[in-house]
Design a protein around this motif. Structure first.
Motif, PDB file in Angstrom:
ATOM      1  N   ALA A  40       0.826  -1.207   0.000  1.00  0.00           N
ATOM      2  CA  ALA A  40       0.000   0.000   0.000  1.00  0.00           C
ATOM      3  C   ALA A  40       0.859   1.255   0.000  1.00  0.00           C
ATOM      4  O   ALA A  40       0.561   2.228  -0.699  1.00  0.00           O
ATOM      5  N   LEU A  41       1.930   1.255   0.784  1.00  0.00           N
ATOM      6  CA  LEU A  41       2.842   2.392   0.818  1.00  0.00           C
ATOM      7  C   LEU A  41       3.425   2.673  -0.559  1.00  0.00           C
ATOM      8  O   LEU A  41       3.577   3.842  -0.960  1.00  0.00           O
ATOM      9  N   LEU A  42       3.732   1.626  -1.291  1.00  0.00           N
ATOM     10  CA  LEU A  42       4.357   1.766  -2.603  1.00  0.00           C
ATOM     11  C   LEU A  42       3.363   2.160  -3.692  1.00  0.00           C
ATOM     12  O   LEU A  42       3.764   2.484  -4.807  1.00  0.00           O
ATOM     13  N   GLY A  43       2.072   2.108  -3.380  1.00  0.00           N
ATOM     14  CA  GLY A  43       1.064   2.430  -4.377  1.00  0.00           C
ATOM     15  C   GLY A  43       0.655   1.249  -5.232  1.00  0.00           C
ATOM     16  O   GLY A  43      -0.062   1.404  -6.227  1.00  0.00           O
ATOM     17  N   THR A  44       1.092   0.049  -4.868  1.00  0.00           N
ATOM     18  CA  THR A  44       0.676  -1.160  -5.583  1.00  0.00           C
ATOM     19  C   THR A  44      -0.783  -1.463  -5.248  1.00  0.00           C
ATOM     20  O   THR A  44      -1.165  -1.420  -4.079  1.00  0.00           O
ATOM     21  N   PRO A  45      -1.627  -1.770  -6.222  1.00  0.00           N
ATOM     22  CA  PRO A  45      -3.019  -2.138  -5.912  1.00  0.00           C
ATOM     23  C   PRO A  45      -3.071  -3.328  -4.963  1.00  0.00           C
ATOM     24  O   PRO A  45      -2.301  -4.286  -5.105  1.00  0.00           O
ATOM     25  N   VAL A  46      -3.961  -3.271  -3.990  1.00  0.00           N
ATOM     26  CA  VAL A  46      -3.978  -4.244  -2.899  1.00  0.00           C
ATOM     27  C   VAL A  46      -5.369  -4.852  -2.737  1.00  0.00           C
ATOM     28  O   VAL A  46      -6.371  -4.136  -2.738  1.00  0.00           O
ATOM     29  N   ILE A  47      -5.395  -6.170  -2.584  1.00  0.00           N
ATOM     30  CA  ILE A  47      -6.583  -6.890  -2.137  1.00  0.00           C
ATOM     31  C   ILE A  47      -6.267  -7.391  -0.731  1.00  0.00           C
ATOM     32  O   ILE A  47      -5.341  -8.181  -0.544  1.00  0.00           O
ATOM     33  N   GLY A  48      -7.022  -6.929   0.259  1.00  0.00           N
ATOM     34  CA  GLY A  48      -6.771  -7.318   1.639  1.00  0.00           C
ATOM     35  C   GLY A  48      -7.831  -8.275   2.146  1.00  0.00           C
ATOM     36  O   GLY A  48      -9.028  -8.004   2.018  1.00  0.00           O
ATOM     37  N   LEU A  49      -7.403  -9.395   2.721  1.00  0.00           N
ATOM     38  CA  LEU A  49      -8.314 -10.390   3.284  1.00  0.00           C
ATOM     39  C   LEU A  49      -8.314 -10.211   4.800  1.00  0.00           C
ATOM     40  O   LEU A  49      -7.302 -10.448   5.468  1.00  0.00           O
ATOM     41  N   TYR A  50      -9.449  -9.799   5.346  1.00  0.00           N
ATOM     42  CA  TYR A  50      -9.534  -9.440   6.759  1.00  0.00           C
ATOM     43  C   TYR A  50     -10.586 -10.276   7.472  1.00  0.00           C
ATOM     44  O   TYR A  50     -11.593 -10.648   6.889  1.00  0.00           O
ATOM     45  N   GLY A  51     -10.317 -10.546   8.758  1.00  0.00           N
ATOM     46  CA  GLY A  51     -11.258 -11.283   9.582  1.00  0.00           C
ATOM     47  C   GLY A  51     -11.297 -10.765  10.995  1.00  0.00           C
ATOM     48  O   GLY A  51     -12.220 -10.053  11.393  1.00  0.00           O
ATOM     49  N   PRO A  52     -10.268 -11.085  11.811  1.00  0.00           N
ATOM     50  CA  PRO A  52     -10.334 -10.697  13.223  1.00  0.00           C
ATOM     51  C   PRO A  52     -10.098  -9.227  13.504  1.00  0.00           C
ATOM     52  O   PRO A  52     -10.445  -8.744  14.577  1.00  0.00           O
ATOM     53  N   LYS A  53      -9.497  -8.506  12.578  1.00  0.00           N
ATOM     54  CA  LYS A  53      -9.195  -7.093  12.796  1.00  0.00           C
ATOM     55  C   LYS A  53     -10.147  -6.197  12.006  1.00  0.00           C
ATOM     56  O   LYS A  53     -10.597  -6.550  10.910  1.00  0.00           O
ATOM     57  N   ALA A  54     -10.405  -5.007  12.564  1.00  0.00           N
ATOM     58  CA  ALA A  54     -11.321  -4.065  11.921  1.00  0.00           C
ATOM     59  C   ALA A  54     -10.633  -3.389  10.738  1.00  0.00           C
ATOM     60  O   ALA A  54      -9.605  -2.728  10.921  1.00  0.00           O
ATOM     61  N   PRO A  55     -11.169  -3.512   9.532  1.00  0.00           N
ATOM     62  CA  PRO A  55     -10.524  -2.896   8.371  1.00  0.00           C
ATOM     63  C   PRO A  55     -10.412  -1.382   8.466  1.00  0.00           C
ATOM     64  O   PRO A  55      -9.458  -0.796   7.959  1.00  0.00           O
ATOM     65  N   GLU A  56     -11.376  -0.725   9.134  1.00  0.00           N
ATOM     66  CA  GLU A  56     -11.313   0.730   9.197  1.00  0.00           C
ATOM     67  C   GLU A  56     -10.157   1.221  10.073  1.00  0.00           C
ATOM     68  O   GLU A  56      -9.766   2.386   9.991  1.00  0.00           O
ATOM     69  N   ILE A  57      -9.573   0.331  10.861  1.00  0.00           N
ATOM     70  CA  ILE A  57      -8.424   0.690  11.693  1.00  0.00           C
ATOM     71  C   ILE A  57      -7.131   0.117  11.125  1.00  0.00           C
ATOM     72  O   ILE A  57      -6.093   0.784  11.129  1.00  0.00           O
ATOM     73  N   TYR A  58      -7.194  -1.102  10.595  1.00  0.00           N
ATOM     74  CA  TYR A  58      -5.983  -1.807  10.171  1.00  0.00           C
ATOM     75  C   TYR A  58      -5.922  -2.049   8.658  1.00  0.00           C
ATOM     76  O   TYR A  58      -5.018  -2.739   8.192  1.00  0.00           O
ATOM     77  N   GLY A  59      -6.857  -1.504   7.906  1.00  0.00           N
ATOM     78  CA  GLY A  59      -6.905  -1.782   6.477  1.00  0.00           C
ATOM     79  C   GLY A  59      -5.801  -1.114   5.693  1.00  0.00           C
ATOM     80  O   GLY A  59      -5.086  -0.235   6.190  1.00  0.00           O
ATOM     81  N   PRO A  60      -5.618  -1.517   4.422  1.00  0.00           N
ATOM     82  CA  PRO A  60      -4.597  -0.894   3.569  1.00  0.00           C
ATOM     83  C   PRO A  60      -4.898   0.581   3.351  1.00  0.00           C
ATOM     84  O   PRO A  60      -6.053   0.959   3.127  1.00  0.00           O
ATOM     85  N   TYR A  61      -3.872   1.405   3.418  1.00  0.00           N
ATOM     86  CA  TYR A  61      -4.040   2.857   3.327  1.00  0.00           C
ATOM     87  C   TYR A  61      -3.449   3.317   2.003  1.00  0.00           C
ATOM     88  O   TYR A  61      -2.309   3.782   1.929  1.00  0.00           O
ATOM     89  N   CYS A  62      -4.226   3.157   0.944  1.00  0.00           N
ATOM     90  CA  CYS A  62      -3.764   3.545  -0.389  1.00  0.00           C
ATOM     91  C   CYS A  62      -4.993   3.776  -1.264  1.00  0.00           C
ATOM     92  O   CYS A  62      -6.121   3.509  -0.853  1.00  0.00           O
ATOM     93  N   GLU A  63      -4.761   4.261  -2.449  1.00  0.00           N
ATOM     94  CA  GLU A  63      -5.876   4.642  -3.307  1.00  0.00           C
ATOM     95  C   GLU A  63      -6.594   3.438  -3.901  1.00  0.00           C
ATOM     96  O   GLU A  63      -7.813   3.333  -3.834  1.00  0.00           O
ATOM     97  N   ASN A  64      -5.838   2.518  -4.480  1.00  0.00           N
ATOM     98  CA  ASN A  64      -6.445   1.395  -5.187  1.00  0.00           C
ATOM     99  C   ASN A  64      -6.384   0.140  -4.330  1.00  0.00           C
ATOM    100  O   ASN A  64      -5.376  -0.565  -4.300  1.00  0.00           O
ATOM    101  N   HIS A  65      -7.462  -0.110  -3.610  1.00  0.00           N
ATOM    102  CA  HIS A  65      -7.496  -1.319  -2.812  1.00  0.00           C
ATOM    103  C   HIS A  65      -8.929  -1.789  -2.607  1.00  0.00           C
ATOM    104  O   HIS A  65      -9.878  -1.022  -2.703  1.00  0.00           O
ATOM    105  N   VAL A  66      -9.024  -3.074  -2.318  1.00  0.00           N
ATOM    106  CA  VAL A  66     -10.299  -3.711  -1.983  1.00  0.00           C
ATOM    107  C   VAL A  66     -10.064  -4.546  -0.732  1.00  0.00           C
ATOM    108  O   VAL A  66      -9.061  -5.256  -0.631  1.00  0.00           O
ATOM    109  N   VAL A  67     -10.950  -4.444   0.216  1.00  0.00           N
ATOM    110  CA  VAL A  67     -10.901  -5.274   1.411  1.00  0.00           C
ATOM    111  C   VAL A  67     -12.066  -6.259   1.375  1.00  0.00           C
ATOM    112  O   VAL A  67     -13.211  -5.852   1.144  1.00  0.00           O
TER     113      VAL A  67
END
Length: 389
Positions: A291-318
């Motif tokens: 995410a820092l590098l600007g690479t598009p990211v698909i994040g797979l989340y379960g136990p953690k809240a995405p709004e707090i721990y999600g990828p911080y970049c423009e092009n991403h899907v959680v």
């Protein structure tokens, strides 16, 4: 920003940043470092960080000093009573390094006993940290900051800066990959014949093992993404994760999968991630590095809240199922359905949809069922569920 008014009770001549670990959280502290460097160009800045994350700061422009806490070494010495005098000597050397920098202010972006002790032992007259730090660590601060509710991990250190009168916005900071790492990865990609690379990172730290997705589902995802024969699917791995990546690769039934190269330094991994058309991973340091590098990211989340721990970049899907039991604060779970209920087919659809959206921004809607995929855009978290078409 030349007219900003920092707290007059604090001297910013020599600034100590304390963010010891983990890799993702150290990455989240980079925007705060960038603001400090930009607004105090004449100041000296040091960063206290653990050895396992220290290479993140290799060749970081604007960083004057790096003070490395030898966590691996000390853990090894702890089991050997005859080596305890040596361990004590190493701890005293850390104290000496902190004191030698002579900080005028210390920002503790971590907020636990170990990090707060770094601030206290540094001798900094101004020590800034969050008011409800873990383990009662706030007793070591003389400037305590109350956060504005649950905030993304990027935002937390920025709130400490604002409390000190320093304007800070959550912009993605620059991160340059050294030439030696870039050249090494380019040579490796040529050697394996990679093209249109998709990087899958199935591992997490042992501490975060509950955030992992089942290995067999990574294999199935690799099959789906490599099925057309036009992509190379690279299974990346970090320390202690090679076996997971090898198992995921071995489970593929189509051609096109490759085991990623060893990445002994964070910049080497960064060079690999920068070459990817998309990165797919769980909540982990490599995901946040992508995410820092600007690479598009698909994040797979379960136990953690995405709004707090999600990828911080423009092009991403959680992809987050939002079960009644998640998010949670547990460190182990016998049946982690929050991760198990994510299916490879929906991850593949989300990946194809993100790539399509990047290629054609007008193509906002993809075949993802409502409630399956959370779409996010922008530098922060503007999240909404896409309607099924």
């Amino acid at each position: 920003m030349s007219d900003f008014a920092p707290n007059p009770a604090i001297s910013f001549d020599r600034i100590l940043i304390i963010r010891l670990s983990a890799l993702g959280d150290c990455i989240h502290a980079l925007p705060a470092f960038h603001h400090l460097r930009l607004l105090f160009p004449q100041s000296k800045i040091a960063w206290a960080i653990e050895d396992r994350c220290a290479s993140l700061l290799d060749d970081l422009p604007g960083l004057d000093h790096r003070i490395v806490f030898p966590r691996r070494e000390l853990r090894g010495l702890a089991a050997k009573p005859w080596a305890w005098p040596g361990a004590l000597a190493r701890l005293l050397s850390i104290r000496s390094a902190l004191r030698a920098f002579r900080p005028t202010v210390a920002f503790d972006f971590q907020g636990n006993t170990k990090s707060a002790l770094h601030a206290r032992l540094s001798g900094a007259p101004s020590r800034i940290g969050i008011a409800d730090a873990k383990e009662g660590a706030e007793r070591w601060y003389n400037f305590q900051v109350h956060l504005d509710g649950p905030v993304h991990r990027v935002e937390r250190p920025l709130q400490l800066l604002r409390a000190a009168g320093i304007p800070a916005t959550p912009n993605r900071p620059p991160y340059a990959v050294p030439d030696r790492d870039r050249q090494a990865i380019e040579a490796w990609l040529i050697h394996v014949g990679a093209r249109r690379t998709v990087i899958l990172h199935p591992g997490t730290s042992k501490f975060g093992a509950m955030k992992r997705w089942p290995v067999e589902k990574w294999s199935r995802l690799g099959d789906l993404l490599a099925a057309d024969g036009l992509r190379t699917v690279i299974f990346a791995w970090g320390p202690g994760e090679r076996g997971i990546a090898e198992a995921a690769l071995a489970g593929m039934t189509v051609q096109g999968g490759v085991l990623g190269p060893e990445s002994p330094r964070v910049p080497t991994l960064a060079a690999l991630l920068r070459k990817a058309s998309v990165f797919v991973g769980c909540d982990s340091g490599p995901l946040h590095l992508a995410a820092l590098l600007g690479t598009p990211v698909i994040g797979l989340y379960g136990p953690k809240a995405p709004e707090i721990y999600g990828p911080y970049c423009e092009n991403h899907v959680v992809i987050w199922k939002g079960l009644a039991c998640s998010p949670c604060t547990r460190r182990d779970c016998a049946i982690p359905d929050c991760m198990n209920f994510i299916e490879p087919e929906e991850v593949a659809r989300a990946t194809e949809g993100l790539l399509l959206r990047i290629k054609s921004p007008a193509a906002r809607k993809v075949a993802a069922g409502a409630g399956e995929t959370l779409w996010a855009s922008g530098e922060g978290w503007a999240v909404g569920k896409e309607e099924q078409q």
